[in-house]
Design a protein around this motif. Structure first.
Motif, PDB file in Angstrom:
ATOM      1  N   ARG A 167      16.024  30.854  47.624  1.00 59.32           N
ATOM      2  CA  ARG A 167      17.047  31.702  46.905  1.00 59.32           C
ATOM      3  C   ARG A 167      17.111  32.851  48.092  1.00 59.32           C
ATOM      4  NH1 ARG A 167      13.849  32.626  43.217  1.00 59.32           N
ATOM      5  NH2 ARG A 167      13.220  34.974  43.807  1.00 59.32           N
ATOM      6  N   ASP A 168      16.210  33.272  48.621  1.00 58.56           N
ATOM      7  CA  ASP A 168      16.451  34.848  49.209  1.00 58.56           C
ATOM      8  C   ASP A 168      17.193  34.512  50.625  1.00 58.56           C
ATOM      9  OD1 ASP A 168      14.705  35.976  47.542  1.00 58.56           O
ATOM     10  OD2 ASP A 168      13.130  36.017  48.772  1.00 58.56           O
ATOM     11  N   LEU A 169      17.129  33.193  51.004  1.00 65.48           N
ATOM     12  CA  LEU A 169      18.020  32.977  52.145  1.00 65.48           C
ATOM     13  C   LEU A 169      19.372  32.401  51.940  1.00 65.48           C
ATOM     14  CD1 LEU A 169      15.278  30.982  54.262  1.00 65.48           C
ATOM     15  CD2 LEU A 169      16.124  33.362  54.720  1.00 65.48           C
ATOM     16  N   GLY A 170      19.760  32.032  50.662  1.00 61.73           N
ATOM     17  CA  GLY A 170      20.942  31.861  50.377  1.00 61.73           C
ATOM     18  C   GLY A 170      21.362  30.295  50.640  1.00 61.73           C
ATOM     19  N   ILE A 171      20.311  29.524  50.552  1.00 62.54           N
ATOM     20  CA  ILE A 171      20.487  28.147  51.130  1.00 62.54           C
ATOM     21  C   ILE A 171      20.420  27.152  50.068  1.00 62.54           C
ATOM     22  CG2 ILE A 171      20.332  28.851  53.674  1.00 62.54           C
ATOM     23  CD1 ILE A 171      17.323  27.684  53.448  1.00 62.54           C
ATOM     24  N   GLU A 172      20.467  27.441  48.868  1.00 58.36           N
ATOM     25  CA  GLU A 172      20.359  26.417  47.740  1.00 58.36           C
ATOM     26  C   GLU A 172      21.159  25.380  47.855  1.00 58.36           C
ATOM     27  OE1 GLU A 172      20.914  29.870  47.291  1.00 58.36           O
ATOM     28  OE2 GLU A 172      20.227  30.671  45.611  1.00 58.36           O
ATOM     29  N   ASP A 173      22.281  25.329  48.328  1.00 56.42           N
ATOM     30  CA  ASP A 173      23.327  24.250  48.553  1.00 56.42           C
ATOM     31  C   ASP A 173      22.935  23.241  49.576  1.00 56.42           C
ATOM     32  OD1 ASP A 173      24.714  24.990  46.250  1.00 56.42           O
ATOM     33  OD2 ASP A 173      26.299  26.106  47.341  1.00 56.42           O
ATOM     34  N   GLU A 174      21.988  23.898  50.538  1.00 59.81           N
ATOM     35  CA  GLU A 174      21.604  22.999  51.705  1.00 59.81           C
ATOM     36  C   GLU A 174      20.273  22.300  51.560  1.00 59.81           C
ATOM     37  OE1 GLU A 174      23.906  22.857  54.050  1.00 59.81           O
ATOM     38  OE2 GLU A 174      25.224  24.099  53.128  1.00 59.81           O
ATOM     39  N   ILE A 175      19.620  22.715  50.636  1.00 58.45           N
ATOM     40  CA  ILE A 175      18.184  22.203  50.360  1.00 58.45           C
ATOM     41  C   ILE A 175      17.824  21.450  49.360  1.00 58.45           C
ATOM     42  CG2 ILE A 175      15.794  23.019  49.910  1.00 58.45           C
ATOM     43  CD1 ILE A 175      16.637  23.665  52.842  1.00 58.45           C
ATOM     44  N   ARG A 176      16.832  20.268  49.706  1.00 57.53           N
ATOM     45  CA  ARG A 176      16.551  19.459  48.673  1.00 57.53           C
ATOM     46  C   ARG A 176      14.834  19.695  48.822  1.00 57.53           C
ATOM     47  NH1 ARG A 176      17.142  13.831  49.949  1.00 57.53           N
ATOM     48  NH2 ARG A 176      17.108  13.131  47.737  1.00 57.53           N
ATOM     49  N   PRO A 211       4.732  34.495  50.762  1.00 53.50           N
ATOM     50  CA  PRO A 211       6.265  34.353  50.752  1.00 53.50           C
ATOM     51  C   PRO A 211       6.938  34.742  52.077  1.00 53.50           C
ATOM     52  CG  PRO A 211       5.399  35.283  48.618  1.00 53.50           C
ATOM     53  CD  PRO A 211       4.167  35.280  49.661  1.00 53.50           C
ATOM     54  N   ALA A 212       6.386  35.825  52.673  1.00 54.85           N
ATOM     55  CA  ALA A 212       7.141  36.414  53.511  1.00 54.85           C
ATOM     56  C   ALA A 212       7.021  35.475  54.800  1.00 54.85           C
ATOM     57  CB  ALA A 212       6.692  37.688  54.199  1.00 54.85           C
TER      58      ALA A 212
END
Length: 619
Positions: free
Chosen positions: A259-268, A336-337
Motif C-alpha cells: 500500500r505504501d509503495l502504491g503497487i496494489e495493482d501490480e502485486i498478487r 515494516p521498513a
C-alpha cells in the motif's frame, strides 16, 4: 469468572496473542493441557492454570516438554481434546516422543503449540521449527494476527481429528506478545473423560508395527497436502504480475508495504497459513500467473526452498527471490521498513527516502546489561562461590534460568551454556579433561526438567565436580510457575505432591550433600569450601525464596539498607563485588536506592567498615 471462560460470542476484547490462543482452544472444547513454561508461550499456560480452577479443564505444569507431550498424547488417544504448549527449544526435548507419535497418531484432536523466538528475546538460539513439520510429517499452521491466532485453534483441532495426527501451531514472539482486537466465538462444551481402546498392532511401536504405521503416516501427509490446497488459511489476493509469498506476522508488513509503495495493482499476495505440507498445486498455479516472485519469511528459507522446487517441477523459470545478501537475512526479526525496502528493491520500484528524525540533541542512551534483581539470592550464592574459590582455577558451566544473568562481571558465574540441564552434563566432560575445579550451576526447576540424568551420570562415572542447585522454590524466569519441588500449599493449592531435592540427590547416591542459606555469607562460604574440596561429586543446595515471588505473596522481607556516610571509606566493595541494581553513585559516593532494596543484608556483610546499616523504622 475468568474472562476467557465467559460465553460471550461476538464480543470484541483486546487480548494478548497468548490469551487469544488460550481462548481459541477453549472455544474448540479443550479438556486437557500440559506444558513446561517457556517464553514467549508462558502466558498461554498461565491462563490455563487459572482457568483450570474455575472449569473442567485439566491443566498441569509437567516436568519437561517431553513429559508434557506424553501425557497429552495419552489423553488424545483416549478421545479427549488435548494441547501441549512449549517454546521452540522445548520442541527439541519433546521431539523424541513427537517423532513416533506421528506414526501412532491420535483419536481426538491434539495441538502442539510451539512459540518460536526470532531475535532471541529470551532464548539461546533462533531455530526455525517449521522444519519439524518436514522431519515428523506433521501439519503446521501459522497465524498472522492476534485475532487469527484465536480463529485458527478450532480449525487446528478439527484438522487433527480429520487426519488423526497431532497438528503443530507455530507462532512467533510478535504474535504471542502483541495485543489486538479479538472477536470471540462460541465455546464448545468439552469432553473431559474418554475411553482407551487397546490396539497394540497400531499403538505399540515395535519395528513390525512401525513399518506399517510409517506407510499410513505418508498417506495422511498426502491427505494433508490436499487439505492445505483447500484451506482458508492459504489464500491469494490481488491480480498483478508480481507475486509475494508470505507467512506469519510478515504478512502485515507486506500488506502495508504494498500500500505504501502504491503497487496494489501490480502485486498478487499468497499468504501461507497452512505451511506444512505446502499447498503444492496451489503454489504452482500461483507461480504460473507471476513474472517474478519474492518470498518474505523470517528465519530460514523454508518456503523459498519448497517454492523453487515446485517451480522446477512445473518447468517454470521465473525469478524467485528471498534469502540473499541484497534481500532478506536469515537473522532476527523483520520490520515494516525493512520489508518495504526489500520489496522496492526486488521489483525495482521507486522508494521515497524517509528523512530520519534529528536526534542529535538527544543524549546517548546508557547501556542496560541484563542483571539479577535487587536482593536475588543467586547473587549471594555466586559471591559466596567466588570467595570460596579465590586463587583457584575453575570452570563454571551455567544453565537456563534467571541465574544465567550472573555470567557477566563481577559475578562471572557462567563459562559455558548450551541448553536446559547442560551444566551438569558438560560439567562431567570438563571434569574429565581439565585439572581446573568444575562448579556447575543449575536452578531447581531446570534440575527437575533435565538435570537429574546428568547428575546420575556424574555419580556413576565418579566425576569430580560440584553442582550448586539454586533452589528459589519456583520457575522464576518465565513468571513464577510451579515445579515438582514447590510446596503448593503455600500457594493456596491442594492436591499436589512435593519432591524433596535433598532427598532425591541423596537417593541418586551423591556422597556429599549440603544445604546453605545464601544470605548468610560466612556459613555459605564455609560449606562451599568443604564441598569444593571434596573429591568426587558434591552437591550444594542454595535454598532461598525468589525475592520477587516472596514480595508478591506478601512474605516478610527485611528492612531496606542505607550507607552511613560517616563510616563509609568508599572502597566500593559492595558495587564492585555484587553489582546489585539497588546501588547507585551520587557525588562520587555509593548510595542505596531504598525503594528497591529488599533488605537481604548481603552487602552489609561484604562491607569492611560495616557502613551499610538498616534504615530505621518510621514511628
Amino acid at each position: 469468572m475468568h474472562k476467557l471462560l465467559q460465553d460471550n460470542a461476538g464480543e470484541t476484547l483486546m487480548l494478548l496473542g497468548n490469551e487469544a490462543i488460550a481462548r481459541g482452544a477453549v472455544e474448540a472444547g479443550l479438556s486437557f493441557a500440559a506444558t513446561y513454561p517457556g517464553t514467549p508461550s508462558s502466558e498461554i499456560s498461565a491462563n490455563f492454570f487459572q482457568m483450570a480452577k474455575q472449569s473442567d479443564l485439566y491443566f498441569e505444569y509437567s516436568t519437561n516438554e517431553k513429559v508434557a507431550l506424553e501425557v497429552t498424547a495419552a489423553a488424545a488417544n483416549s478421545g479427549v481434546r488435548s494441547m501441549c504448549i512449549m517454546k521452540h527449544v522445548g520442541m527439541n526435548v519433546a521431539a523424541d516422543a513427537m517423532m513416533t507419535l506421528a506414526y501412532v497418531g491420535v483419536k481426538a484432536g491434539l495441538v502442539i503449540l510451539c512459540a518460536d523466538d526470532p531475535y532471541m528475546f529470551s532464548s539461546q538460539n533462533e531455530q526455525d521449527n517449521r522444519y519439524y513439520g518436514k522431519l515428523s510429517g506433521l501439519p503446521i499452521l501459522e497465524p498472522s494476527s492476534v485475532d487469527e491466532a484465536r480463529q485458527i485453534m478450532p480449525y487446528a483441532f478439527e484438522l487433527s481429528e480429520t487426519l488423526q495426527e497431532p497438528v503443530i501451531v507455530r507462532t512467533t514472539t510478535r504474535i504471542n506478545h502483541s495485543t489486538g482486537p479479538v472477536v470471540l466465538g462460541e465455546i464448545t462444551s468439552p469432553k473431559t473423560k474418554g475411553s482407551f481402546v487397546k490396539d497394540p498392532f497400531h499403538l505399540v511401536t515395535v519395528p513390525a508395527v512401525s513399518r506399517n504405521l510409517h506407510v499410513r503416516l505418508l498417506k495422511r501427509l498426502d491427505q494433508a497436502e490436499a487439505l492445505s490446497c483447500e484451506s482458508i488459511y492459504n489464500f491469494i489476493h490481488g491480480k498483478g504480475p508480481w507475486g509475494i509469498v508470505v507467512n506469519g506476522v510478515s504478512y502485515n508488513y507486506v500488506a502495508d508495504a504494498v500500500r505504501d509503495l502504491g503497487i496494489e495493482d501490480e502485486i498478487r499476495i499468497f499468504r501461507v497459513g497452512f505451511s506444512h505440507p505446502m499447498p503444492g498445486e496451489k503454489v504452482k498455479a500461483f507461480l504460473r500467473g507471476c513474472e517474478k516472485v519474492l518470498v518474505v519469511e523470517e528465519g530460514e528459507p523454508y518456503m523459498e526452498e519448497a517454492i523453487k522446487a515446485l517451480a522446477q517441477e512445473a518447468c517454470l523459470t521465473l525469478p524467485i527471490g528471498g534469502k540473499a545478501p541484497h534481500l532478506f537475512s536469515r537473522l532476527f526479526e523483520y520490520d515494516p521498513a525493512m520489508v518495504r525496502e526489500k520489496i522496492a528493491a526486488w521489483f525495482d520500484v521507486t522508494l521515497e527516502p524517509t528523512v530520519p528524525l534529528d536526534i542529535s540533541d538527544v543524549p546517548e542512551i546508557p547501556q542496560r546489561p541484563p542483571n539479577l534483581c535487587a536482593g536475588c539470592s543467586h547473587r549471594a550464592t555466586f559471591y559466596a562461590v567466588n570467595k570460596a574459590t579465590e586463587g583457584m582455577a575453575t570452570v563454571k558451566p551455567n544453565d537456563i534460568g534467571c541465574y544465567t544473568l550472573g555470567f557477566m562481571p563481577p559475578l562471572s558465574a557462567g563459562d559455558f551454556l548450551i541448553c536446559m540441564g547442560s551444566s551438569v552434563g558438560t560439567g562431567c566432560g570438563f571434569s574429565q579433561v581439565l585439572d581446573d575445579k568444575v562448579i556447575s550451576y543449575i536452578g531447581d526447576s531446570t534440575f527437575f526438567h533435565s538435570g537429574i540424568p546428568g547428575l546420575i551420570n556424574a555419580v556413576f562415572n565418579n566425576h569430580d565436580l560440584t553442582l550448586v542447585i539454586l533452589d528459589n522454590h519456583t520457575t522464576a524466569m518465565t513468571g513464577h510457575q510451579p515445579h515438582p519441588g514447590v510446596d503448593m500449599s503455600g500457594l493456596g493449592q491442594d492436591g499436589y505432591g512435593r519432591v524433596s531435592i535433598e532427598s532425591l540427590v541423596k537417593g541418586i547416591g551423591v556422597p556429599h550433600v549440603s544445604v546453605i542459606r545464601p544470605y548468610n555469607i560466612k556459613k555459605s562460604v564455609a560449606a562451599l569450601k568443604e564441598a569444593i574440596a571434596f573429591e568426587g561429586v558434591s552437591v550444594v543446595i542454595a535454598r532461598q525464596d525468589c525475592v520477587l515471588q516472596a514480595r508478591s505473596l506478601k512474605k516478610q522481607t527485611g528492612r531496606p539498607f542505607r550507607v552511613d556516610p560517616q563510616k563509609c571509606a568508599n572502597h566500593r566493595n559492595c558495587i564492585n563485588d555484587l553489582a546489585c541494581p539497588a546501588f547507585y553513585m551520587e557525588n562520587g559516593r555509593v548510595c542505596i536506592d531504598e525503594s528497591i532494596c529488599t533488605g537481604c543484608s548481603v552487602c552489609a556483610q561484604v562491607c569492611p567498615e560495616n557502613a551499610i546499616v538498616p534504615v530505621k523504622e518510621k514511628k
